[in-house]
Structures are given as structure tokens and as C-alpha cells.
Design an enzyme around this catalytic site. Structure first.
Site, mmCIF file in Angstrom:
data_model
loop_
_atom_site.group_PDB
_atom_site.id
_atom_site.type_symbol
_atom_site.label_atom_id
_atom_site.label_comp_id
_atom_site.label_asym_id
_atom_site.label_seq_id
_atom_site.Cartn_x
_atom_site.Cartn_y
_atom_site.Cartn_z
ATOM 1 N N SER A 70 0.747 -1.168 0.045
ATOM 2 C CA SER A 70 -0.074 0.037 -0.071
ATOM 3 C C SER A 70 0.839 1.232 0.063
ATOM 4 O O SER A 70 0.379 2.231 -0.505
ATOM 5 C CB SER A 70 -1.135 0.109 1.209
ATOM 6 O OG SER A 70 -0.485 0.099 2.353
ATOM 7 N N HIS A 77 -5.575 -3.398 -1.725
ATOM 8 C CA HIS A 77 -5.011 -2.512 -2.730
ATOM 9 C C HIS A 77 -5.090 -3.126 -4.266
ATOM 10 O O HIS A 77 -4.651 -2.529 -5.042
ATOM 11 C CB HIS A 77 -3.926 -1.671 -2.217
ATOM 12 C CG HIS A 77 -4.141 -0.860 -1.207
ATOM 13 N ND1 HIS A 77 -4.499 0.416 -1.395
ATOM 14 C CD2 HIS A 77 -3.723 -1.270 0.263
ATOM 15 C CE1 HIS A 77 -4.551 0.991 -0.050
ATOM 16 N NE2 HIS A 77 -4.157 0.134 0.547
ATOM 17 N N LYS A 106 -12.664 -0.028 0.656
ATOM 18 C CA LYS A 106 -11.576 0.797 -0.400
ATOM 19 C C LYS A 106 -12.579 0.764 -1.727
ATOM 20 O O LYS A 106 -13.546 1.727 -1.791
ATOM 21 C CB LYS A 106 -10.288 0.377 -0.593
ATOM 22 C CG LYS A 106 -9.533 0.484 0.688
ATOM 23 C CD LYS A 106 -8.071 -0.176 0.424
ATOM 24 C CE LYS A 106 -7.168 0.214 1.955
ATOM 25 N NZ LYS A 106 -7.556 -0.387 3.078
#
Length: 432
Positions: free
Chosen positions: A219, A247, A278
Site C-alpha cells: 500500500s 489495494h 476501499k
């Protein structure tokens, strides 16, 4: 300075317990307790001052709008462009996602006031778990309050002192904390170093089970784990492969399924932990997906799952709708590649050093913590919201401004961000 205000607040909160110089009426708190609290005040104040001196003290800007490419920030005039959210697909404020949350709130309530196994499982939860498993092409899935909880809950429940675990040295903090709870023999290999990993796998053949643990995408730097080669080693040394794909889920790979899809090893990665917080709506929640027997064991033994309230229905429905949108049409994810390339190429041409490769995480490497913080403040004055990252979030002397590209950004947004970076970079002597 930020530390002064924090220390002042701490001082006001604890002023009544100072051992001397107090004009107030005598406290009923025993003298030893007052001394202990005064000592606490001194220790905390010293730590805050040390952070301030090092330029690593973090402040929290206050957003007064929905999350999106354009946001309002308290104390800042007008709308600013947000280039540091994990809102990769721009779904955090998507109207259909919001409406799904409202619908669940009205039909299923705000929450369940229970853990899953007592009275905290609704059909919404089971439906989302099935949808996640289908998306990742795995047998089953289990929901957590966050991926931090998923990482905290899996290793202790799965492995014993008879087993071994191999962790990349730059894995996420939640993996590191999860490993600390686990009794398995721990081997830490150098970042992305396949030779070091193989040497440790050879050394650990005496153990019952071996589990290789890595971020899919790291990340802070945006670099991608070499999963094909890791899977080759897992085959050679009879090991399992686990990835944290927070991610990558939703936007990496041809259909957004993550790094295992990107690198063609979906059938060779055994366990995936990821997030709903996310790309997939951005609200909250995490999950583990993998073999049915593994998920069944987590429901019985994983402590964050057993002892945390279930995900609220609106959060579940928002994530479910985000997955629907993604599985129906992945053109949203496809638009990110060109915008990422646009930002990276322009910034590199201007003289900046950008970490990682091809990922929408684009760290602008600066080295010095104060410099990163100062540049981020100057960027905000130019209408660009970014944040400086420094120790302990990243290694010492590796401070950076982590820029994140979203599908919600336009090409013009990207160009405006680059223009502001060039102005601020010249001001601080980073580029000429």
C-alpha cells in the site's frame, strides 16, 4: 505548532492531577493516583513533542462533504480535488450505492446489536458472502468488521506451534499484528526477495504446514507481489499461499478480481483477505475467502468474528451494490489505467521520483518528513488534498506524499494536480 495544541489539550485534561501549583480545592484522588496521572501526562507530552520535532505528528483535516473526487474541507475555501482516498472506483458516493444503503437501513435497521452466531446474521450477510466467493471464484467467504480484523483473526485460528509462516518484511501492519497473536514459527523474508523466501522455505521443511503471506499490492509503494514465482515456490516446497489484496480488489486484473487474476494464478492462491472499505463502496468491512472448510473453521475459532458485532445492514447492502456494479460492467476499473499513466508520466517528466509501477498508488518520494508535510499543506492551498506519509507509517527517511488516482478523476483533474505539484516542488527545491 500542532504539538503545542495537543499538549495544551492534554494539559487541560490532566491539570487537576498536577502534584503542585494547583489552587483548586484538594482532590479526593489519592496522592499516589495523582502522581501516576502526572507521570502519564509527562510521558505523553514528551512523546508528542518528540513527534512534533521530528515532523511526524499527524493532524486530521475535517471533511464537510461526501467522499469523492471533489470535497469540501473545513477551513478551506471552495471545493478541493481529493487525491489521497482509497476510493479507487469512485463508488463511495455513487447514487445507486447510497440508495442501497438507505433501503437496507429502512428494511433491516441500523444494526443488530449482536455478534453473528447469536442473533447477528441476516440474509443480507449470507448473500454478500456468497457474492464475494463467486466474485473471487472461491468456495466460501466470511465477513469481518474490517480487513484488519480478518488479518487479526485468521493466523491464530489456522496455525499452531507445529506450523510455519513466511511474511514479507513490508506486509501491512494488520498482518504483522495478526502474526504476533499466532503461535506458528515465524520467518520474515526480505521484501519481494524470492531467493530469501526460498532459503527460509528450505529451512522450514520440518514443520507440519507452511503458509506464505504477502500483500498483493503493497500500500505504501504500489508495488505488486511476484505471485507466479511465489506460487512456484509454494508448489516446490509444499506451502500454502495467502494474499492481502485490499489495494487490488475491484480494479486490478481484467475483471477487477485482484493480483491473482492479474498474474494468472487464481487457481494457485489458496486464501484471500480483502476489504469492502476501499474500491467496493468504501464504507467498512473485510473478509476472508477460500476453501469452505477454512471458512467453517473461522466461524468457530476466529476471535474478531466471534466477539465483534456484525456488519451493519446499510454497510452490507452498499458493498453488495458496489459488487453488482463491478460485475455488471468493469469499464469503471478500465478507465483508471490511462489516468494513472497520465499522472505518472507527467510527474516523472517534471523531475519527481514516483514509487511503484503502473498502480494508481503513486507515491511521490521526498525522504524528509517535514518536507512531505509542508508540501502537502501547500498543495491544499492550491486546491489539491494530499497527505504526507512518514515514520512509523513508512520507514525512516522514506517520507512521501502518496497520491491515489480514482476512476472519478477526470484528465483535467489529473493535469491540475500535476501543475500544483510542479509549483510546490519548485518552491521547496525538489525540482528545478
Amino acid at each position: 505548532r500542532p504539538a503545542t495544541s495537543l499538549a495544551a489539550m492534554l494539559g487541560r485534561a490532566l491539570s487537576a492531577v498536577r502534584p503542585s501549583g494547583c489552587s483548586r480545592a484538594p482532590s479526593r484522588v489519592p496522592s499516589r493516583a495523582r502522581a501516576a496521572l502526572a507521570q502519564l501526562h509527562s510521558v505523553l507530552e514528551a512523546q508528542l513533542e518528540q513527534m512534533s520535532s521530528a515532523g511526524t505528528l499527524k493532524s486530521e483535516r475535517i471533511i464537510t462533504s461526501k467522499q469523492g473526487a471533489r470535497i469540501s474541507v473545513e477551513g478551506t475555501a471552495g471545493v478541493v480535488l481529493n487525491f489521497c482516498a482509497n476510493n479507487y472506483l469512485g463508488l463511495s458516493s455513487h447514487p445507486e450505492v447510497i440508495q442501497s444503503g438507505i433501503q437496507a437501513l429502512e428494511q433491516y435497521g441500523a444494526g443488530l446489536s449482536s455478534v453473528r452466531f447469536i442473533c447477528g446474521t441476516q440474509n443480507l450477510h449470507k448473500s454478500l458472502e456468497a457474492k464475494i466467493a463467486k466474485f473471487h471464484q472461491r468456495e466460501d467467504a466470511i465477513l469481518y468488521a474490517s480487513c484488519f480484523d480478518a488479518n487479526a483473526g485468521i493466523f491464530e485460528a489456522l496455525l499452531t506451534a507445529e506450523d510455519a509462516i513466511f511474511s514479507d518484511e513490508l506486509n501491512h501492519a494488520s498482518i504483522i499484528d495478526g502474526l504476533r497473536l499466532c503461535k506458528a514459527n515465524k520467518y520474515r523474508y526480505k521484501h519481494l526477495d524470492l531467493g530469501d523466501l526460498e532459503a527460509k522455505l528450505k529451512e522450514a521443511q520440518k514443520h507440519r504446514m507452511r503458509l506464505i503471506v504477502t500483500d498483493g499490492v503493497f500500500s505504501m509503494d504500489g508495488d505488486v507481489a511476484p505471485l507466479k514465482e511465489i506460487c512456484d515456490l509454494s508448489d516446490k516446497y509444499n506451502a500454502l499461499v495467502f494474499i492481502d489484496d485490499c489495494h487490488a480488489t475491484g480494479f486490478i486484473g481484467p475483471n477487477g478480481r485482484g493480483t491473482d487474476e492479474l498474474l494468472g494464478v487464481m487457481d494457485r492462491v489458496h486464501i484471500i483477505n480483502s476489504t469492502l472499505g476501499k474500491a467496493l463502496g468504501g464504507a467498512a468491512g473485510g473478509y476472508t475467502t477460500g476453501p469452505k472448510a477454512l471458512v467453517a473453521l473461522m466461524r468457530q475459532r476466529s476471535r474478531p468474528y466471534l466477539f465483534s458485532n456484525t456488519l451493519p445492514p446499510p454497510v452490507v447492502n452498499c458493498a453488495s451494490k458496489a459488487l453488482d456494479l463491478l460485475m455488471d460492467n468493469n469499464t469503471i476499473a478500465e478507465s483508471m489505467a490511462s489516468k494513472t499513466k497520465r499522472f505518472r508520466s507527467q510527474m516523472t517528466a517534471a523531475g519527481f521520483t514516483i514509487g511503484g509501477k503502473d498502480h494508481p498508488i503513486c507515491p511521490v518520494m521526498l525522504g524528509d518528513a517535514r518536507l512531505a508535510s509542508s508540501m502537502a499543506e501547500d498543495m491544499l492551498k492550491r486546491g489539491i488534498y494530499v497527505i504526507g506519509f512518514s515514520f512509523p507509517v513508512v520507514p525512516k527517511d522514506k517520507a512521501r506524499i502518496r497520491v491515489q488516482i480514482s476512476a472519478a478523476h477526470s484528465d483535467e483533474d489529473v493535469d491540475q494536480c500535476v501543475k500544483a505539484f510542479i509549483e510546490v516542488g519548485r518552491k521547496h527545491g525538489v525540482i528545478s
